[in-house]
Write a protein that holds these residues in place. Structure first.
Motif, short mmCIF file in Angstrom:
data_model
loop_
_atom_site.label_atom_id
_atom_site.label_comp_id
_atom_site.label_asym_id
_atom_site.label_seq_id
_atom_site.Cartn_x
_atom_site.Cartn_y
_atom_site.Cartn_z
N LEU A 32 0.82 -1.20 0.00
CA LEU A 32 0.00 0.00 0.00
C LEU A 32 0.87 1.27 0.00
O LEU A 32 0.43 2.32 -0.46
N THR A 48 -8.30 0.03 0.56
CA THR A 48 -8.58 0.20 1.99
C THR A 48 -10.07 0.22 2.30
O THR A 48 -10.45 0.36 3.46
N SER A 49 -10.89 0.04 1.28
CA SER A 49 -12.33 -0.10 1.48
C SER A 49 -12.75 -1.56 1.52
O SER A 49 -13.89 -1.88 1.87
N CYS A 52 -10.73 -6.96 3.69
CA CYS A 52 -9.42 -7.44 4.18
C CYS A 52 -8.67 -6.35 4.93
O CYS A 52 -7.64 -6.62 5.55
N LYS A 53 -9.18 -5.11 4.93
CA LYS A 53 -8.52 -4.03 5.68
C LYS A 53 -8.47 -4.32 7.17
O LYS A 53 -7.67 -3.77 7.90
N SER A 58 -2.27 -6.70 6.21
CA SER A 58 -2.65 -7.10 4.86
C SER A 58 -2.39 -5.95 3.90
O SER A 58 -2.17 -4.81 4.33
N CYS A 60 -4.41 -4.41 2.35
CA CYS A 60 -5.55 -3.48 2.45
C CYS A 60 -5.59 -2.73 3.77
O CYS A 60 -6.42 -1.84 3.95
N ASP A 61 -4.73 -3.08 4.70
CA ASP A 61 -4.73 -2.49 6.04
C ASP A 61 -4.19 -1.06 5.99
O ASP A 61 -3.02 -0.86 5.71
N PRO A 62 -5.03 -0.05 6.26
CA PRO A 62 -4.56 1.32 6.19
C PRO A 62 -3.56 1.69 7.29
O PRO A 62 -2.93 2.73 7.23
N LEU A 90 -7.08 7.59 3.06
CA LEU A 90 -6.59 6.74 4.14
C LEU A 90 -7.29 7.09 5.45
O LEU A 90 -7.72 6.20 6.19
N ASN A 93 -10.83 5.84 5.49
CA ASN A 93 -10.97 4.39 5.59
C ASN A 93 -10.30 3.80 6.83
O ASN A 93 -10.08 2.59 6.89
N ALA A 137 -11.12 1.76 11.94
CA ALA A 137 -10.12 0.83 11.39
C ALA A 137 -10.42 -0.61 11.77
O ALA A 137 -10.07 -1.53 11.06
#
Length: 140
Positions: A32, A48-49, A52-53, A58, A60-62, A90, A93, A137
């Protein structure tokens, strides 16, 4: 609202491509960070939507932290290179823009250090509004 604020982008002496090449292992470990540094706000928003965030570290994790570069985070890379729209998505999300990396910087202080006052101004306005975001989050 991205239409209210211009993105800004890197200073004339900043080169996100060079930073990507020099830090390729960091960008592979935390993918990311690369689109964040390059200002790919729509891609970062899409990733990040995703559900998997909520999986720590991951792609997708912000809030994923990169242990190879002072526990840097995508919002720090975006702020460093003046990518306001990416910082905004960011935050929307679930990124914790106040989280400090091991070098002692958060998104605001990264932007301030690099002279991106447009991000500092947006951040201060965002804080004054109560840090609104799309969702937390974590799901709890």
């Amino acid at each position: 609202d991205r239409t209210k604020y211009p993105n800004g982008g890197p200073r004339h002496d900043q080169d996100p491509c060079c930073a990507t090449v020099v830090n390729v292992l960091c960008m592979v470990l935390c993918p990311l960070s690369c689109p964040a540094a390059h200002g790919c706000a729509d891609l970062v928003d899409g990733l990040t939507s995703l559900p998997c965030k909520f999986i720590p570290c991951s792609e997708c994790d912000p809030n994923a932290m990169n242990p190879l570069w002072f526990c840097s985070q995508a919002m720090g890379w975006a702020a460093t290179f003046g990518q306001l729209h990416t910082v905004m998505v960011l935050a929307k999300n679930g990124a914790d823009l106040d989280r400090v990396n091991l070098a002692g910087f958060n998104a605001r202080s990264d932007a301030e250090r690099e002279g991106h006052q447009h991000i500092v101004r947006w951040y201060d306005e965002w804080v004054a509004l109560g840090k609104p975001r799309n969702c937390p989050a974590l799901p709890f």
